[in-house]
Each structure stands twice: as structure tokens, then as C-alpha cells.
Design an enzyme around this catalytic site. Structure first.
Site, PDB file in Angstrom:
ATOM      1  N   LEU A  34     -43.899   8.917  -1.737  1.00  0.00           N
ATOM      2  CA  LEU A  34     -42.452   9.107  -1.882  1.00  0.00           C
ATOM      3  C   LEU A  34     -41.992  10.478  -1.400  1.00  0.00           C
ATOM      4  O   LEU A  34     -42.680  11.475  -1.581  1.00  0.00           O
ATOM      5  CB  LEU A  34     -42.065   8.908  -3.345  1.00  0.00           C
ATOM      6  CG  LEU A  34     -42.438   7.536  -3.922  1.00  0.00           C
ATOM      7  CD1 LEU A  34     -42.051   7.459  -5.401  1.00  0.00           C
ATOM      8  CD2 LEU A  34     -41.786   6.396  -3.151  1.00  0.00           C
ATOM      9  N   GLU A  36     -38.014  12.729  -0.302  1.00  0.00           N
ATOM     10  CA  GLU A  36     -36.605  12.861  -0.707  1.00  0.00           C
ATOM     11  C   GLU A  36     -35.762  11.631  -0.363  1.00  0.00           C
ATOM     12  O   GLU A  36     -34.817  11.302  -1.076  1.00  0.00           O
ATOM     13  CB  GLU A  36     -35.990  14.103  -0.055  1.00  0.00           C
ATOM     14  CG  GLU A  36     -36.021  15.336  -0.918  1.00  0.00           C
ATOM     15  CD  GLU A  36     -35.300  15.151  -2.262  1.00  0.00           C
ATOM     16  OE1 GLU A  36     -36.005  15.243  -3.297  1.00  0.00           O
ATOM     17  OE2 GLU A  36     -34.073  14.902  -2.271  1.00  0.00           O
ATOM     18  N   HIS A  38     -36.641   8.503  -0.471  1.00  0.00           N
ATOM     19  CA  HIS A  38     -36.806   7.542  -1.565  1.00  0.00           C
ATOM     20  C   HIS A  38     -36.026   8.003  -2.802  1.00  0.00           C
ATOM     21  O   HIS A  38     -35.467   7.195  -3.543  1.00  0.00           O
ATOM     22  CB  HIS A  38     -38.280   7.418  -1.961  1.00  0.00           C
ATOM     23  CG  HIS A  38     -39.158   6.843  -0.887  1.00  0.00           C
ATOM     24  ND1 HIS A  38     -40.102   7.599  -0.223  1.00  0.00           N
ATOM     25  CD2 HIS A  38     -39.256   5.598  -0.371  1.00  0.00           C
ATOM     26  CE1 HIS A  38     -40.738   6.835   0.656  1.00  0.00           C
ATOM     27  NE2 HIS A  38     -40.244   5.616   0.594  1.00  0.00           N
ATOM     28  N   GLN A  62     -46.510  -7.535   5.387  1.00  0.00           N
ATOM     29  CA  GLN A  62     -45.512  -7.072   6.366  1.00  0.00           C
ATOM     30  C   GLN A  62     -46.120  -6.228   7.486  1.00  0.00           C
ATOM     31  O   GLN A  62     -45.402  -5.730   8.348  1.00  0.00           O
ATOM     32  CB  GLN A  62     -44.370  -6.332   5.682  1.00  0.00           C
ATOM     33  CG  GLN A  62     -44.718  -4.964   5.120  1.00  0.00           C
ATOM     34  CD  GLN A  62     -43.604  -4.408   4.260  1.00  0.00           C
ATOM     35  OE1 GLN A  62     -43.276  -4.938   3.207  1.00  0.00           O
ATOM     36  NE2 GLN A  62     -42.994  -3.328   4.710  1.00  0.00           N
ATOM     37  N   GLN A 150     -30.508   2.883   4.561  1.00  0.00           N
ATOM     38  CA  GLN A 150     -29.980   2.597   5.908  1.00  0.00           C
ATOM     39  C   GLN A 150     -31.008   2.959   6.983  1.00  0.00           C
ATOM     40  O   GLN A 150     -30.940   2.469   8.103  1.00  0.00           O
ATOM     41  CB  GLN A 150     -28.687   3.380   6.141  1.00  0.00           C
ATOM     42  CG  GLN A 150     -27.993   3.016   7.452  1.00  0.00           C
ATOM     43  CD  GLN A 150     -27.007   4.064   7.894  1.00  0.00           C
ATOM     44  OE1 GLN A 150     -26.247   4.580   7.090  1.00  0.00           O
ATOM     45  NE2 GLN A 150     -27.024   4.397   9.175  1.00  0.00           N
TER      46      GLN A 150
END
Ligand code: AMP
Length: 284
Positions: A34, A36, A38, A62, A150
Site C-alpha cells: 500500500l 498514498e 491506496h 487477473q 481513477q
């Protein structure tokens, strides 16, 4: 105190208890390591939900056969410290066998144009894996709200599609791209970059910035905007373009001019490391 669940049964029991108490449950799916970026998801979830569940699971379905599943960074101890500091209520961290036990054979296949372009063109099974694991995570955690970045804009489109198609009772939230001060979009894969490669990787955000400036100066022709980005990336010797593309957003339909929002998305290899970035032009 943050709780850690490693089995589906334990996670489901917790979610059932929270539901019974009338809590709004937020889910932030991650593959760990993880950063920033996340954390911006976690904070958005913390602000909106009573209970925030983060999942940390490097999802094998995936990854394609020649991709970096085995080498993908795993740092669960550090991840937990970061999640605890954000006041996350629970972490779901199953083993692959827990999510895909022997005999497993059910997949969510979003079989439309939206999964065949951009990252889907190079990674044919990627979105099937994403849709499958996210559906499972939503079911296991009983999420009311789910949070996605995004940074992976196509993923957000795909998630919206199957949530709508399968009538899942989950609301999707898209969180803006979190960048380093240099402009580089934060990514778990950035740790693979040498200092020289990290410098070269700035070409992704720089090229998008150029196109955004041109758009803001009145350029709405899709081919011209794509060319601005490609020409800019080609000035960087360590960079090789995987794709530079522009579609309507969120439908991801081909367009020739930007009238409604358009997603300008790129994937670029810096030596062997594949990075993605994007900007939404004309967002309201
Ligand atoms: P990952 O662990 O890479 O699968 O990412 C988990 C979630 O975090 C996805 O919804 C990503 O889009 C989101 N995310 C990753 N990097 C960023 C970033 N730089 N800014 C915003 N969201 C991000």
C-alpha cells in the site's frame, strides 16, 4: 482495534454482524504494498461509511501467464500498520486457495467492447479476473459502498458495468489519481523503477499534461490530442508506448472530437516495467 480475517467464513460473520447493527459497510479492494494512492481510497471510505473493510489480496486470476504474479510485491505487515493508522476496521487477507478452492470454476465475464480495448487488448483475461474477485469480495463483505481509483479508470468502467448488469446492491465511488510531487502516478509497481527509470517515467504525466493544456486551449480533435501525447513520450529513450488512446468516458466508445468527457489513457513501458496513467478531459 483493527481486525484481520483470513477466511471467508470469518469475514462473512463479521459483515453479517455489522449489517445486523445497521452499519453502512465500505470496501476498498487492493493487492497490497500500500502507498498514498491506496490511502486516499481508505480516507474516502472512512469519511462515508460506518465500517471500512480493506482487502489485501494479490488475485491470481487477473494476471496473465507471462505477467508478474509471483514477483508482485507483498508487504502485509507494513500494509496493516498503514491501514491501522487510517482507522480501518477490518482487513480481509485470504490465501489464493481460500478464494479459489479446488473445483472452483465460476467467473464473471464482462463480455463487451469495454474489456477488449486499452489494457484489455494486451491482457485478455485481466478483467475477467478483476470482475470475478471484486464480485466475490462484494458478496463476502456485504459492501454497500466500494471504492476504486481513477488510476485504473477502465477498471472503474468495468466494475460499474457488472454491478449494473448483475444488479449488485453496491454503490461505486471513483477516487482521483494520487500523484507523487513530481507528477508520477503512485503505483505499487513504482518500487521496481531504478532512479533513472523513475526520472524517465515522468514522461507519462508530462505528456498527459501537455494534451490537457492543448485541450484547455481549444484542441478537441482526438487524433491531434493523441499525437501530442505520443510525440512527447517518444522523446524519452527509455519509454516504449504500449497504447495511447482516447475514448468517451464512461462509455469508452470511439470518438473523433471531445464534446462530452473523454478518457485519455496511456500504458508505457519504461524498460520492462509497464506503467499506466490517464486524464479525463472535459469532466464536469
Ligand atoms: P491495486 O492494489 O493496484 O490493485 O489498487 C487498488 C486500488 O487502489 C484500485 O482501485 C486502484 O485504482 C487504486 N489506486 C492505486 N493507485 C492509485 C493512485 N495513485 N491514485 C488513486 N487510486 C489508486
Amino acid at each position: 482495534m483493527m481486525q484481520i480475517f483470513r477466511t471467508v467464513q470469518e469475514m462473512q460473520a463479521f459483515a453479517a454482524k455489522m449489517k445486523k447493527e445497521g452499519k453502512i459497510i465500505g470496501l476498498c479492494p487492493t493487492m497490497g504494498s500500500l502507498h498514498e494512492g491506496h490511502m486516499t481510497l481508505m480516507r474516502a471510505a472512512r469519511a462515508k461509511c460506518d465500517i471500512v473493510i480493506a482487502s489485501v489480496f494479490v488475485n491470481p486470476t487477473q494476471f496473465g501467464p507471462n505477467e508478474d504474479y509471483d514477483a508482485y510485491p507483498r508487504r502485509f505487515g507494513e500494509d496493516c500498520k498503514k491501514l491501522e493508522a487510517e482507522g480501518i476496521d477490518a482487513v480481509f487477507h485470504p490465501e489464493p486457495e481460500e478464494m479459489y478452492p479446488q473445483g472452483y470454476c465460476t467467473y464473471v465475464n464482462v463480455d463487451g467492447d469495454i474489456t477488449h480495448k486499452l489494457c484489455g487488448a494486451q491482457r485478455p483475461i485481466h478483467f475477467r479476473g478483476v470482475a470475478t474477485v471484486v464480485t466475490k469480495l462484494m458478496n463476502i463483505t456485504r459492501a454497500d459502498e466500494a471504492f476504486f481509483g481513477q488510476k485504473d479508470a477502465q477498471q472503474v468502467v468495468v466494475v460499474h458495468r457488472f454491478v449494473s448488469d448483475l444488479n449488485l446492491p453496491v454503490h461505486i465511488n471513483m477516487v482521483p489519481i494520487c500523484r507523487e510531487p513530481s507528477g508520477l502516478a503512485r503505483s505499487s509497481r513504482n518500487i521496481y523503477l531504478s532512479p533513472a527509470e523513475k526520472e524517465a517515467a515522468l514522461i507519462l504525466s508530462k505528456s498527459l499534461k501537455k494534451a490537457k493544456a492543448a485541450y484547455e486551449n481549444g484542441e478537441t480533435d482526438v487524433e491531434s490530442l493523441k499525437k501530442i501525447v505520443s510525440d512527447s513520450i517518444r522523446t524519452e529513450p527509455l519509454a516504449a508506448i504500449d497504447y495511447v488512446d482516447l475514448f468517451s468516458f464512461p462509455a469508452l466508445e470511439p470518438i473523433t472530437k471531445i464534446s462530452d468527457p473523454g478518457l485519455l489513457a496511456i500504458a508505457v513501458k519504461i524498460n520492462k516495467i509497464r506503467l499506466i496513467d490517464n486524464v479525463i478531459l472535459g469532466a464536469k
